[in-house]
Design an enzyme around this catalytic site. Sequence first.
Site, PDB file in Angstrom:
ATOM      1  N   GLY A   1      29.791  63.262  79.791  1.00  0.00           N
ATOM      2  CA  GLY A   1      30.489  61.996  80.031  1.00  0.00           C
ATOM      3  C   GLY A   1      30.487  61.072  78.832  1.00  0.00           C
ATOM      4  O   GLY A   1      30.980  61.435  77.763  1.00  0.00           O
TER       5      GLY A   1
ATOM      6  N   CYS B   1      29.188  62.355  65.287  1.00  0.00           N
ATOM      7  CA  CYS B   1      30.509  62.935  65.563  1.00  0.00           C
ATOM      8  C   CYS B   1      31.211  63.423  64.301  1.00  0.00           C
ATOM      9  O   CYS B   1      32.437  63.519  64.264  1.00  0.00           O
ATOM     10  CB  CYS B   1      31.391  61.958  66.336  1.00  0.00           C
ATOM     11  SG  CYS B   1      30.649  61.488  67.907  1.00  0.00           S
TER      12      CYS B   1
END
Length: 212
Positions: free
Chosen positions: A159, A177
């Site tokens: 999530g 990321c």
Amino acid sequence: MDALAKTAVEWKISDAPVAYPEALAAMEARAAAIHDGTANEQVWLLEHPPIYTAGTSADDSDLIDARFPVYHTGRGGQFTYHGPGQRVGYVMLDLKRRKPDVRAYVRDLEQWLIETLALFDVKGERREGRVGIWVQRGLQEDKIAALGVRIKRWVTFHGVALNVAPDLTHFAGIVPCGIRQHGVTSLADLGIAAGMADVDAALQQSFRKIFG
């Protein structure tokens, strides 16, 4: 279980930090039960002890300093930090029943974060080609929330992660990321003294608006 019960999304809030393997096992079990029709959909709000997680497209060179345990996980995305002061929202929904569209689901998760931040007068934004939600600070852009999704038999898990007041120096052990040219921020870093209960209430309010 009647049809009305099956449409209810159950909210679970853990006050104490939850070990990552424990959370993963619980998510897997709940997702399977949702698929089998024996459990309601669920959103689980929690914190983890300090950890790094690697998604399916993680590059080992983005792990700069493994100062915390590293877990390789089946979610999409690259390296992410989780720790105290960050609200993680694990979302277990039945997309087959709702809308079997992965791209639309990801956009809904992004919109959930954007609407939640707006309740604190923070303008969260998407960026083309970059996962997560970003805040413009003059010429600088900082990431305030991450998302990573896995879908199995049309049931979602993993999530979002929203930085409320984590130790931002903990992010220095990874390239978050895979993006080197931008930083990270949090509500506290932006001068917003929001407690976790305030954030949970905002997340629940915004979730109902986006997901019903």
